[in-house]
Design a protein around this motif. Sequence first.
Motif, PDB file in Angstrom:
ATOM      1  N   SER A 227      -4.107   9.508 -18.513  1.00  0.00           N
ATOM      2  CA  SER A 227      -4.923   8.298 -18.652  1.00  0.00           C
ATOM      3  C   SER A 227      -4.070   7.116 -19.075  1.00  0.00           C
ATOM      4  O   SER A 227      -4.174   6.026 -18.502  1.00  0.00           O
ATOM      5  N   VAL A 228      -3.201   7.333 -20.052  1.00  0.00           N
ATOM      6  CA  VAL A 228      -2.315   6.257 -20.514  1.00  0.00           C
ATOM      7  C   VAL A 228      -1.342   5.851 -19.409  1.00  0.00           C
ATOM      8  O   VAL A 228      -1.124   4.659 -19.159  1.00  0.00           O
ATOM      9  N   LEU A 229      -0.756   6.836 -18.713  1.00  0.00           N
ATOM     10  CA  LEU A 229       0.182   6.532 -17.626  1.00  0.00           C
ATOM     11  C   LEU A 229      -0.484   5.758 -16.496  1.00  0.00           C
ATOM     12  O   LEU A 229       0.082   4.789 -15.977  1.00  0.00           O
ATOM     13  N   VAL A 230      -1.681   6.165 -16.093  1.00  0.00           N
ATOM     14  CA  VAL A 230      -2.369   5.477 -14.999  1.00  0.00           C
ATOM     15  C   VAL A 230      -2.715   4.049 -15.400  1.00  0.00           C
ATOM     16  O   VAL A 230      -2.518   3.110 -14.615  1.00  0.00           O
TER      17      VAL A 230
ATOM     18  N   TYR B  68       2.511  -2.174 -12.277  1.00  0.00           N
ATOM     19  CA  TYR B  68       3.115  -2.046 -10.948  1.00  0.00           C
ATOM     20  C   TYR B  68       2.180  -2.342  -9.776  1.00  0.00           C
ATOM     21  O   TYR B  68       2.649  -2.607  -8.677  1.00  0.00           O
ATOM     22  N   PHE B  69       0.878  -2.232  -9.973  1.00  0.00           N
ATOM     23  CA  PHE B  69      -0.034  -2.479  -8.867  1.00  0.00           C
ATOM     24  C   PHE B  69      -0.373  -3.963  -8.785  1.00  0.00           C
ATOM     25  O   PHE B  69      -0.429  -4.651  -9.795  1.00  0.00           O
ATOM     26  N   THR B  70      -0.592  -4.433  -7.568  1.00  0.00           N
ATOM     27  CA  THR B  70      -0.903  -5.847  -7.354  1.00  0.00           C
ATOM     28  C   THR B  70      -2.178  -5.975  -6.534  1.00  0.00           C
ATOM     29  O   THR B  70      -2.526  -5.091  -5.750  1.00  0.00           O
ATOM     30  N   ASP B  71      -2.863  -7.088  -6.716  1.00  0.00           N
ATOM     31  CA  ASP B  71      -4.032  -7.380  -5.895  1.00  0.00           C
ATOM     32  C   ASP B  71      -3.571  -7.791  -4.514  1.00  0.00           C
ATOM     33  O   ASP B  71      -2.649  -8.598  -4.366  1.00  0.00           O
ATOM     34  N   VAL B  72      -4.208  -7.237  -3.509  1.00  0.00           N
ATOM     35  CA  VAL B  72      -3.866  -7.547  -2.120  1.00  0.00           C
ATOM     36  C   VAL B  72      -5.146  -7.953  -1.410  1.00  0.00           C
ATOM     37  O   VAL B  72      -6.142  -7.221  -1.462  1.00  0.00           O
ATOM     38  N   PRO B  73      -5.148  -9.093  -0.741  1.00  0.00           N
ATOM     39  CA  PRO B  73      -6.353  -9.473   0.004  1.00  0.00           C
ATOM     40  C   PRO B  73      -6.581  -8.517   1.174  1.00  0.00           C
ATOM     41  O   PRO B  73      -5.638  -8.122   1.862  1.00  0.00           O
TER      42      PRO B  73
ATOM     43  N   ALA C  83       0.827  -1.211   0.000  1.00  0.00           N
ATOM     44  CA  ALA C  83       0.000   0.000   0.000  1.00  0.00           C
ATOM     45  C   ALA C  83       0.860   1.259   0.000  1.00  0.00           C
ATOM     46  O   ALA C  83       0.548   2.231  -0.705  1.00  0.00           O
ATOM     47  N   ASN C  84       1.928   1.269   0.772  1.00  0.00           N
ATOM     48  CA  ASN C  84       2.817   2.439   0.805  1.00  0.00           C
ATOM     49  C   ASN C  84       3.496   2.662  -0.536  1.00  0.00           C
ATOM     50  O   ASN C  84       3.611   3.797  -1.008  1.00  0.00           O
ATOM     51  N   ARG C  85       3.958   1.587  -1.166  1.00  0.00           N
ATOM     52  CA  ARG C  85       4.604   1.702  -2.478  1.00  0.00           C
ATOM     53  C   ARG C  85       3.614   2.249  -3.504  1.00  0.00           C
ATOM     54  O   ARG C  85       3.936   3.161  -4.282  1.00  0.00           O
ATOM     55  N   GLU C  86       2.400   1.722  -3.505  1.00  0.00           N
ATOM     56  CA  GLU C  86       1.406   2.171  -4.473  1.00  0.00           C
ATOM     57  C   GLU C  86       0.959   3.606  -4.191  1.00  0.00           C
ATOM     58  O   GLU C  86       0.660   4.362  -5.119  1.00  0.00           O
ATOM     59  N   ALA C  87       0.927   4.002  -2.928  1.00  0.00           N
ATOM     60  CA  ALA C  87       0.587   5.391  -2.590  1.00  0.00           C
ATOM     61  C   ALA C  87       1.666   6.341  -3.102  1.00  0.00           C
ATOM     62  O   ALA C  87       1.360   7.417  -3.632  1.00  0.00           O
ATOM     63  N   LEU C  88       2.931   5.958  -2.959  1.00  0.00           N
ATOM     64  CA  LEU C  88       4.020   6.800  -3.477  1.00  0.00           C
ATOM     65  C   LEU C  88       3.965   6.906  -4.992  1.00  0.00           C
ATOM     66  O   LEU C  88       4.227   7.978  -5.560  1.00  0.00           O
ATOM     67  N   ILE C  89       3.608   5.824  -5.656  1.00  0.00           N
ATOM     68  CA  ILE C  89       3.443   5.871  -7.114  1.00  0.00           C
ATOM     69  C   ILE C  89       2.314   6.833  -7.466  1.00  0.00           C
ATOM     70  O   ILE C  89       2.425   7.634  -8.406  1.00  0.00           O
ATOM     71  N   GLY C  90       1.219   6.805  -6.714  1.00  0.00           N
ATOM     72  CA  GLY C  90       0.101   7.723  -6.946  1.00  0.00           C
ATOM     73  C   GLY C  90       0.503   9.171  -6.757  1.00  0.00           C
ATOM     74  O   GLY C  90       0.112  10.046  -7.540  1.00  0.00           O
TER      75      GLY C  90
ATOM     76  N   VAL D 214       0.588   2.071 -15.327  1.00  0.00           N
ATOM     77  CA  VAL D 214       1.094   1.856 -13.970  1.00  0.00           C
ATOM     78  C   VAL D 214       0.232   0.837 -13.224  1.00  0.00           C
ATOM     79  O   VAL D 214       0.752  -0.048 -12.545  1.00  0.00           O
ATOM     80  N   VAL D 215      -1.084   0.941 -13.345  1.00  0.00           N
ATOM     81  CA  VAL D 215      -1.967   0.003 -12.644  1.00  0.00           C
ATOM     82  C   VAL D 215      -1.757  -1.411 -13.169  1.00  0.00           C
ATOM     83  O   VAL D 215      -1.696  -2.368 -12.390  1.00  0.00           O
ATOM     84  N   ASN D 216      -1.623  -1.562 -14.463  1.00  0.00           N
ATOM     85  CA  ASN D 216      -1.451  -2.906 -15.031  1.00  0.00           C
ATOM     86  C   ASN D 216      -0.077  -3.499 -14.756  1.00  0.00           C
ATOM     87  O   ASN D 216       0.060  -4.715 -14.642  1.00  0.00           O
TER      88      ASN D 216
END
Length: 90
Positions: A66-69, A76-81, A11-18, A72-74
């Motif tokens: 839009s292209v960058l998001v 660098y982001f991962t599904d987390v339970p 979550a912290n890594r993805e927040a920094l990416i955001g 990045v989501v596809n």
Amino acid sequence: MEKHDERFKVANREALIGVGLALINFLWWFGFAYGLGSKPPEEYSYIFGLPAWFFMSCVGGFILMSVLVIFVVNVYFTDVPLEAKDEDIE
């Protein structure tokens, strides 16, 4: 000793990416809006009937972000339970 929950690291890594994406968006918008838009209106060039500074900062920035998001989501982001594991509850 406390166990470190891996979900917080993700979550912290993805927040920094955001935050990084938001900074890129602001710098893109600010650079074109105030860079190209600082000339007198008589000297503006136009793209599709819009001043170039507006087109590049707002329309081009929206398309770029839009292209960058999506990228990045596809990539660098991962599904987390969201449910805690049994060992995390203890």
